[in-house]
Structure formats: structure tokens, C-alpha cells
Design a protein around this motif. Structure first.
Motif, PDB file in Angstrom:
ATOM      1  N   ASN A  68       0.846  -1.191   0.000  1.00 14.42           N
ATOM      2  CA  ASN A  68       0.000   0.000   0.000  1.00 14.42           C
ATOM      3  C   ASN A  68       0.887   1.250   0.000  1.00 14.42           C
ATOM      4  OD1 ASN A  68      -1.615   2.166   0.661  1.00 14.42           O
ATOM      5  ND2 ASN A  68      -2.606   1.192   2.436  1.00 14.42           N
ATOM      6  N   LEU A  69       1.023   1.876  -1.145  1.00 10.52           N
ATOM      7  CA  LEU A  69       1.736   3.160  -1.177  1.00 10.52           C
ATOM      8  C   LEU A  69       0.766   4.309  -1.407  1.00 10.52           C
ATOM      9  CD1 LEU A  69       5.203   2.526  -2.873  1.00 10.52           C
ATOM     10  CD2 LEU A  69       4.540   2.443  -0.482  1.00 10.52           C
ATOM     11  N   GLY A  70      -0.533   4.036  -1.185  1.00 15.00           N
ATOM     12  CA  GLY A  70      -1.546   5.092  -1.269  1.00 15.00           C
ATOM     13  C   GLY A  70      -1.731   5.713   0.098  1.00 15.00           C
ATOM     14  N   THR A  71      -2.371   4.927   1.019  1.00 12.11           N
ATOM     15  CA  THR A  71      -2.573   5.426   2.376  1.00 12.11           C
ATOM     16  C   THR A  71      -1.589   4.801   3.352  1.00 12.11           C
ATOM     17  OG1 THR A  71      -4.137   3.664   2.892  1.00 12.11           O
ATOM     18  CG2 THR A  71      -5.052   5.675   1.923  1.00 12.11           C
ATOM     19  N   GLY A  72      -0.743   3.923   2.841  1.00 13.18           N
ATOM     20  CA  GLY A  72       0.213   3.241   3.719  1.00 13.18           C
ATOM     21  C   GLY A  72       1.566   3.936   3.709  1.00 13.18           C
ATOM     22  N   THR A  73       2.466   3.436   4.518  1.00 13.70           N
ATOM     23  CA  THR A  73       3.789   4.053   4.628  1.00 13.70           C
ATOM     24  C   THR A  73       4.861   3.073   4.144  1.00 13.70           C
ATOM     25  OG1 THR A  73       4.148   3.179   6.849  1.00 13.70           O
ATOM     26  CG2 THR A  73       3.079   5.354   6.677  1.00 13.70           C
ATOM     27  N   PRO A  74       6.033   3.600   3.781  1.00 12.58           N
ATOM     28  CA  PRO A  74       7.142   2.720   3.445  1.00 12.58           C
ATOM     29  C   PRO A  74       7.462   1.744   4.585  1.00 12.58           C
ATOM     30  CG  PRO A  74       7.614   4.949   2.721  1.00 12.58           C
ATOM     31  CD  PRO A  74       6.342   5.016   3.517  1.00 12.58           C
ATOM     32  N   GLU A  75       7.297   2.185   5.810  1.00 18.53           N
ATOM     33  CA  GLU A  75       7.599   1.295   6.937  1.00 18.53           C
ATOM     34  C   GLU A  75       6.612   0.128   7.016  1.00 18.53           C
ATOM     35  OE1 GLU A  75       7.350   2.883  10.904  1.00 18.53           O
ATOM     36  OE2 GLU A  75       8.906   1.487  11.580  1.00 18.53           O
ATOM     37  N   GLU A  76       5.329   0.446   6.766  1.00 21.77           N
ATOM     38  CA  GLU A  76       4.330  -0.628   6.768  1.00 21.77           C
ATOM     39  C   GLU A  76       4.666  -1.664   5.694  1.00 21.77           C
ATOM     40  OE1 GLU A  76       0.396   0.727   5.771  1.00 21.77           O
ATOM     41  OE2 GLU A  76      -0.530  -1.192   6.273  1.00 21.77           O
ATOM     42  N   ALA A  77       5.158  -1.163   4.562  1.00 19.47           N
ATOM     43  CA  ALA A  77       5.512  -2.062   3.457  1.00 19.47           C
ATOM     44  C   ALA A  77       6.667  -2.982   3.870  1.00 19.47           C
ATOM     45  CB  ALA A  77       5.885  -1.249   2.224  1.00 19.47           C
ATOM     46  N   ARG A  78       7.684  -2.420   4.493  1.00 18.88           N
ATOM     47  CA  ARG A  78       8.818  -3.264   4.867  1.00 18.88           C
ATOM     48  C   ARG A  78       8.457  -4.236   5.995  1.00 18.88           C
ATOM     49  NH1 ARG A  78      10.415  -3.765   9.627  1.00 18.88           N
ATOM     50  NH2 ARG A  78      12.106  -5.035   8.902  1.00 18.88           N
ATOM     51  N   ASN A  79       7.518  -3.808   6.836  1.00 17.46           N
ATOM     52  CA  ASN A  79       7.071  -4.725   7.896  1.00 17.46           C
ATOM     53  C   ASN A  79       6.420  -5.971   7.291  1.00 17.46           C
ATOM     54  OD1 ASN A  79       7.943  -2.845   9.731  1.00 17.46           O
ATOM     55  ND2 ASN A  79       5.894  -2.081  10.260  1.00 17.46           N
ATOM     56  N   TRP A  80       5.733  -5.765   6.179  1.00 18.06           N
ATOM     57  CA  TRP A  80       5.066  -6.902   5.503  1.00 18.06           C
ATOM     58  C   TRP A  80       6.125  -7.858   4.935  1.00 18.06           C
ATOM     59  CZ3 TRP A  80       0.912  -6.199   1.056  1.00 18.06           C
ATOM     60  CH2 TRP A  80       0.047  -7.299   1.057  1.00 18.06           C
ATOM     61  N   VAL A  81       7.198  -7.266   4.403  1.00 14.05           N
ATOM     62  CA  VAL A  81       8.288  -8.118   3.901  1.00 14.05           C
ATOM     63  C   VAL A  81       8.875  -8.929   5.054  1.00 14.05           C
ATOM     64  CG1 VAL A  81      10.552  -8.151   2.775  1.00 14.05           C
ATOM     65  CG2 VAL A  81       8.821  -6.497   2.017  1.00 14.05           C
ATOM     66  N   GLU A  82       9.043  -8.261   6.193  1.00 15.21           N
ATOM     67  CA  GLU A  82       9.584  -8.979   7.363  1.00 15.21           C
ATOM     68  C   GLU A  82       8.629 -10.099   7.780  1.00 15.21           C
ATOM     69  OE1 GLU A  82      11.041  -6.618  10.759  1.00 15.21           O
ATOM     70  OE2 GLU A  82      10.162  -8.147  12.058  1.00 15.21           O
ATOM     71  N   TYR A  83       7.333  -9.780   7.806  1.00 17.76           N
ATOM     72  CA  TYR A  83       6.328 -10.787   8.189  1.00 17.76           C
ATOM     73  C   TYR A  83       6.430 -12.013   7.280  1.00 17.76           C
ATOM     74  CZ  TYR A  83       1.762 -12.850   9.334  1.00 17.76           C
ATOM     75  OH  TYR A  83       0.765 -13.704   9.731  1.00 17.76           O
ATOM     76  N   CYS A  84       6.591 -11.753   5.985  1.00 17.95           N
ATOM     77  CA  CYS A  84       6.565 -12.860   5.016  1.00 17.95           C
ATOM     78  C   CYS A  84       7.909 -13.584   4.898  1.00 17.95           C
ATOM     79  CB  CYS A  84       6.179 -12.334   3.624  1.00 17.95           C
ATOM     80  SG  CYS A  84       4.466 -11.809   3.525  1.00 17.95           S
TER      81      CYS A  84
ATOM     82  N   GLN B 211      11.730   5.208  -1.142  1.00 16.35           N
ATOM     83  CA  GLN B 211      11.889   4.974   0.302  1.00 16.35           C
ATOM     84  C   GLN B 211      11.445   3.551   0.661  1.00 16.35           C
ATOM     85  OE1 GLN B 211       9.495   8.136   1.933  1.00 16.35           O
ATOM     86  NE2 GLN B 211      11.202   9.578   2.032  1.00 16.35           N
ATOM     87  N   ALA B 212      10.271   3.167   0.129  1.00  8.91           N
ATOM     88  CA  ALA B 212       9.760   1.826   0.431  1.00  8.91           C
ATOM     89  C   ALA B 212      10.711   0.769  -0.124  1.00  8.91           C
ATOM     90  CB  ALA B 212       8.366   1.654  -0.172  1.00  8.91           C
ATOM     91  N   ALA B 213      11.174   0.985  -1.356  1.00 12.34           N
ATOM     92  CA  ALA B 213      12.045  -0.001  -2.009  1.00 12.34           C
ATOM     93  C   ALA B 213      13.311  -0.227  -1.198  1.00 12.34           C
ATOM     94  CB  ALA B 213      12.389   0.472  -3.418  1.00 12.34           C
ATOM     95  N   LYS B 214      13.898   0.853  -0.729  1.00 16.06           N
ATOM     96  CA  LYS B 214      15.139   0.706   0.044  1.00 16.06           C
ATOM     97  C   LYS B 214      14.883  -0.099   1.316  1.00 16.06           C
ATOM     98  CE  LYS B 214      18.744   3.159   2.588  1.00 16.06           C
ATOM     99  NZ  LYS B 214      19.388   1.867   2.807  1.00 16.06           N
ATOM    100  N   LEU B 215      13.820   0.282   2.036  1.00 18.07           N
ATOM    101  CA  LEU B 215      13.527  -0.437   3.288  1.00 18.07           C
ATOM    102  C   LEU B 215      13.197  -1.907   3.018  1.00 18.07           C
ATOM    103  CD1 LEU B 215      11.294   2.197   5.156  1.00 18.07           C
ATOM    104  CD2 LEU B 215      13.731   1.761   5.459  1.00 18.07           C
ATOM    105  N   MET B 216      12.450  -2.133   1.944  1.00 19.66           N
ATOM    106  CA  MET B 216      12.033  -3.510   1.638  1.00 19.66           C
ATOM    107  C   MET B 216      13.236  -4.359   1.230  1.00 19.66           C
ATOM    108  SD  MET B 216       8.541  -2.526  -0.422  1.00 19.66           S
ATOM    109  CE  MET B 216       7.961  -4.156  -0.882  1.00 19.66           C
ATOM    110  N   LYS B 217      14.100  -3.785   0.390  1.00 20.06           N
ATOM    111  CA  LYS B 217      15.262  -4.565  -0.054  1.00 20.06           C
ATOM    112  C   LYS B 217      16.298  -4.711   1.057  1.00 20.06           C
ATOM    113  CE  LYS B 217      14.973  -4.721  -5.023  1.00 20.06           C
ATOM    114  NZ  LYS B 217      15.572  -4.589  -6.336  1.00 20.06           N
TER     115      LYS B 217
END
Ligand code: AHR
Length: 508
Positions: A126-142, A194-200
Motif C-alpha cells: 500500500n503506497l496510497g494510504t500506507g507508509t514505506p515502513e508498513e511495506a517493509r514490515n510486511w516483507v519482514e512478516y513474510c 523509500q519503500a524499495a530501500k527499506l524492503m530490499k
């Protein structure tokens, strides 16, 4: 009747066909998830609540990369709402389709389903109402082994083993003003980077799809892509593009010529990728993820995506006919012809919502577009060959000249697969195929999808109007095949070929 020649040469290879171009898309909208794949109340439900009858039909289509959870839905979705004990998950207002989302199906259910179906999961953050941090947390979860906050949460929710999700989308259609959290290109580019960096940084093995232009008609078409790619740079692995087409003017000949425009959309996006690569002096080539494509026009209006505050409503349940099946085959031909550029493609969608399969109570209906998908699914391994068509054609109103025959070909280790679409409403076709450097031994299998008219379609009352049938109008003598096609049809043929080094090209 003028002869059509399909010219193939074993040495004129485009690239190996990436199996991920036969992907699908499952979104939380209408009855795609609830009453589609997931329906614990159904008599067909398995122990996970998945509809066995639907899954059996989907399994035959052999989808590879499965995109989830949206679509527009992704831009308002908070993945944390969809994990943990079901009784504790929140019911939320869903703004993409003005519905209610009960969150009874979430990440863990999707991964379970993907495993059952042998799908490669592809999650859109979610890069609409979500944050880059929320995105990376999902990567961590998975993806992280247990031992950190979100990986431990996954373990608590039942899976000690990481899910290993390799493909991630950096938002959905963020260039569209209809998108929750839509912003101009430069602002999206910052969010995505920002999201890409945190996710990768969380998992360096993942691959990322950055939002490209969602529609060719948008004023920001390509300028958006340029801005985003130049900024996100090498964090991006793929650029997304979407396309929905339809016979809006009731002109079948023009509609069937839309393949020219699909080819062009791919080639223009590739040109932009190469420009961005050159401009940033990057060594990295960006490939394309055509991660939403289909026929969609009959139900493309505000009311069709309005769930009126309820869930599992009948939204965008497009009913497909024969000409739509030809267009679906045309999309696949275009992806195969661009095997060097298009590495991922996702049919939008897989059940009930603009889909090859419809459910009604306990019943399942296979729509016309199911059949070309089935025919191609059985013939996808190998290298795409340049397929040159010579023969009759016509000047279309909107898309220029097209041959009556649209085609693609895949050279496998022991088979040559040829796909033919006859666009003519009135003219049968005779196709001559004498591929150079390939010794055809026999016809291994062949099927056809045809019908009484362009508008012929399946209904729950008459479900077998359009289906694949065995095709035998092929005469193979020596190194030449003569194929006789009726008007308005899709044909897929596999020839057994001699697999020795002499007749087989340099496929590794
Ligand atoms: O597939 C239906 C919708 O079409 C998706 O949610 C969105 O991404 C696109 O506009």
C-alpha cells in the motif's frame, strides 16, 4: 482465398518465454475472494474454506505469478488487519469499491492458497494510504526467519517457516486520480524509493515492480514513467503497465486489431525503460510487468464498482463472448512476441470479477476466455520465435493495418507450438507453415475455439456454446503443414519435432 504464410526459423529466436507471463490477479473486490476462491459456507469448501470446484478449474489454467491483494484495493489496505485469529480481525470500510472488508482472508490464507495452487505469490504494498515502513514490515512478516517482531508474529499465526515472497509491487496505479493516495509522479517516486530501500534492506533477494503508466490515455503517460524510473533507479526491477480493452463501438474488425496497440504499448514502455537506463548510466535493464490486462468495458462504470457498503457484491462481472476470446489470445501472442521485454503478466482477474470463471451459488461457469488461456497454458515452455505473417489483411479504423492472422510461436525441446487467431468475420484462412531449421514429425495435439458468431457466449443455461474442441484440419507432408482455419477462431497446435542438434536452434 489468399494463402497466409507463417514464416518461422529456428535461429530467429526472441528470448525464452518467462512462465510468469501466464500469471493472474486476485483482488479483494466484489466476489473475487469471497464467494470466488474463498467460501467456507459452500458445499464445495475444503478444510481451508477454499472452493474446490473453482480451484479445480483454475488449476487447469496453470497460473504462475499471482498478484494480490489489489489493484485499487491495495492502496487502502493494511495487511496487519488480515492476519491473526479471524475472530479478532477488524471489519473495515473499503473505499476502492465502496464496500465492507471483513478481513477473513488475508496474507496467511493467500499463501496457503498459493501453495495449494502452485502459484508464485506477488504482493502489492500500500503506497496510497500506507507508509514505506508498513511495506517493509510486511516483507519482514513474510520473509524473515522467526526472531524479530513481525516474523515472530507470522510464526505465532502458524508458520514458523518464512513464506519467501520474491515479487512485490510498489503500489498500484499511483498515476491514476482515482487511486487512494494518488500523488504526482515526483512524490510517488520518493515514496516508492523509500519503500524499495527499506524492503530490499529487509530482504535483498526480493524483486520490485514500480508503478508505470496505468493507462495510455492519461495526460502523464510516459512522463510519469520517466520521472519515476529516473528517481527510483536500480531499486526497480520491473515497470508495471496495465491495459483493458473492449469493443466499445460495436466494430469487431477494429476491436480485433487492438493487438497493434498492445504491441505498441509494450514497445513504447520498453523504449522508455532504455531511455531511463541510458540517462542514469545504469547497467541494469528494466523489464516489464504487464500486471493487469484483459477485456473490460461492459461493466466499466461507477455503478459497477460500487459495493454500496456491503461485501461480496456482484461487481464488474463481465460476460465474455467469442470475440473477447480472440482478443485474449491476441494479448498472449503479443506477450510471447515480446518475450525479451515482458517477463511478468497477470490476467485481471481470475474469478467472478472480469474473469474466465463465474460462480452462481454452487455452480461454476467457464466463460469463452477460459479456453484460449487453457490452450496456451499447455504450451508455454521454450523460446519465442519471430513469427512473420504474410497474407491478407485489412486496414482497421483505429489501429492501422493488420493481417487476418495474428500469430506467435514457441520452440520447445521436443515440440513446436504455434498459435493462430483468424480475425476475419467472413474469410476462412489457409495457413502454410514450413519452418526453417525445425523438422516437424507429427501433430502432437491441436485445439480450436470458434463459434457461431462474434457475440456467441456461454451462459449458466447454455454453458457449452464456446469451448475448446479438437482441431484436425492440418495436413503435414514433408516439411510443410497446411492449416485450414474457419473465420473468427483461435487455434493452438503442437508439432512433435526432431530434437537433434541439427533441427533444433541454440536454446540452452
Ligand atoms: O482490476 C480491476 C481494477 O482495475 C483494479 O483494482 C485497478 O488496479 C484497475 O484500475
Amino acid at each position: 482465398m489468399d494463402l497466409t504464410r507463417l514464416i518461422l526459423h529456428s535461429d530467429y529466436q526472441i528470448a525464452p518465454v518467462d512462465s510468469r507471463i501466464f500469471g493472474g490477479f486476485l483482488e479483494h473486490i466484489g466476489r473475487a475472494v469471497y464467494e470466488g476462491v474463498y467460501d467456507p459456507q459452500s458445499k464445495h469448501a475444503d478444510e481451508h474454506g477454499f472452493r474446490r470446484d473453482v480451484l479445480n478449474k483454475l488449476r487447469k489454467l496453470g497460473f504462475t505469478a499471482m498478484r494480490y491483494p489489489g489493484g485499487n484495493f491495495a492502496s487502502g489496505y493494511h495487511w496487519i488487519d488480515g492476519v491473526g485469529p479471524r475472530s479478532g480481525r477488524p471489519v473495515v470500510q473499503e473505499l476502492a469499491s465502496l464496500s465492507i472488508e471483513p478481513n477473513q482472508f488475508g496474507t496467511d490464507e493467500f499463501i496457503q492458497l498459493a501453495r495449494q495452487m502452485n502459484w508464485t505469490p506477488m504482493l502489492t504494498v500500500n503506497l496510497g494510504t500506507g507508509t514505506p515502513e508498513e511495506a517493509r514490515n510486511w516483507v519482514e512478516y513474510c520473509n524473515r526467519p522467526a526472531g524479530t517482531r513481525f516474523s515472530d508474529l507470522r510464526a505465532k499465526n502458524g508458520s514458523l517457516e518464512p513464506y519467501g515472497v520474491k515479487l512485490w509491487g510498489l503500489g498500484n496505479e499511483m498515476d491514476g486520480p482515482w487511486q487512494q493516495g494518488h500523488v504526482p509522479a515526483d512524490q510517488y517516486a520518493i515514496r516508492a524509493q523509500q519503500a524499495a530501500k527499506l524492503m530490499k534492506d529487509t530482504d535483498p533477494s526480493i524483486e520490485l515492480v514500480v508503478c508505470g503508466s496505468a493507462e495510455i490515455g492519461l495526460p502523464t503517460y510516459m512522463e510519469w514513467d520517466r520521472t519515476v524510473l529516473e528517481y527510483v533507479g536500480e531499486y526497480a526491477d520491473y515497470v508495471s503497465l496495465h491495459r483493458y480493452v473492449g469493443n466499445v463501438t460495436g466494430d469487431t474488425a477494429d476491436y480485433l486489431a487492438v493487438t497493434n496497440s498492445i504491441d505498441q504499448q509494450i514497445e513504447v514502455a520498453d523504449a522508455l525503460c532504455r531511455y531511463a537506463q541510458a540517462k542514469t548510466r545504469s547497467r541494469k535493464r528494466y523489464f516489464l510487468a504487464f500486471d493487469e490486462w484483459n477485456v473490460w468495458y461492459r461493466t466499466q462504470n461507477a455503478e459497477s464498482v460500487n459495493g454500496h457498503g456491503k461485501y461480496a457484491q456482484h461487481l464488474v462481472e463481465e460476460e465474455y463472448n467469442l470475440e473477447d476470446a480472440l482478443v485474449v489470445a491476441g494479448f498472449l501472442n503479443s506477450f510471447i512476441r515480446h518475450a525479451d521485454i515482458v517477463k511478468i503478466a497477470n490476467l485481471a482477474q481470475i474469478v467472478n470479477v472480469i474473469a474466465p470463471i463465474l460462480t452462481r451459488g454452487d455452480q461454476v461457469l467457464l466463460q469463452s476466455i477460459y479456453y484460449p488461456l487453457l490452450m496456451y497454458a499447455q504450451r508455454r515452455e521454450g523460446v519465442a520465435l519471430q513469427a512473420v505473417v504474410q497474407g491478407p489483411g485489412y486496414e482497421s479504423k483505429n489501429y492501422g493495418f493488420v493481417h487476418n492472422i495474428d500469430s506467435s510461436a514457441i520452440l520447445g525441446k521436443s515440440a513446436l507450438h504455434v498459435f493462430l487467431v483468424n480475425r476475419s468475420e467472413t474469410e476462412p484462412a489457409i495457413v502454410e507453415l514450413a519452418p526453417a531449421g525445425i523438422k516437424m514429425k507429427s501433430v502432437q495435439s491441436a485445439e480450436i475455439v470458434a463459434g457461431s458468431s462474434a457475440a456467441a457466449r456461454n451462459t449458466f443455461e447454455q454453458p457449452d456454446e464456446i469451448q475448446d474442441r479438437k482441431f484436425s484440419d492440418i495436413t503435414l507432408s514433408g516439411q510443410k503443414a497446411i492449416i485450414q482455419l474457419p473465420q473468427l477462431c483461435v487455434v493452438a497446435i503442437s508439432f512433435d519435432i526432431e530434437a537433434d542438434g541439427e533441427s533444433f536452434g541454440p536454446l540452452s
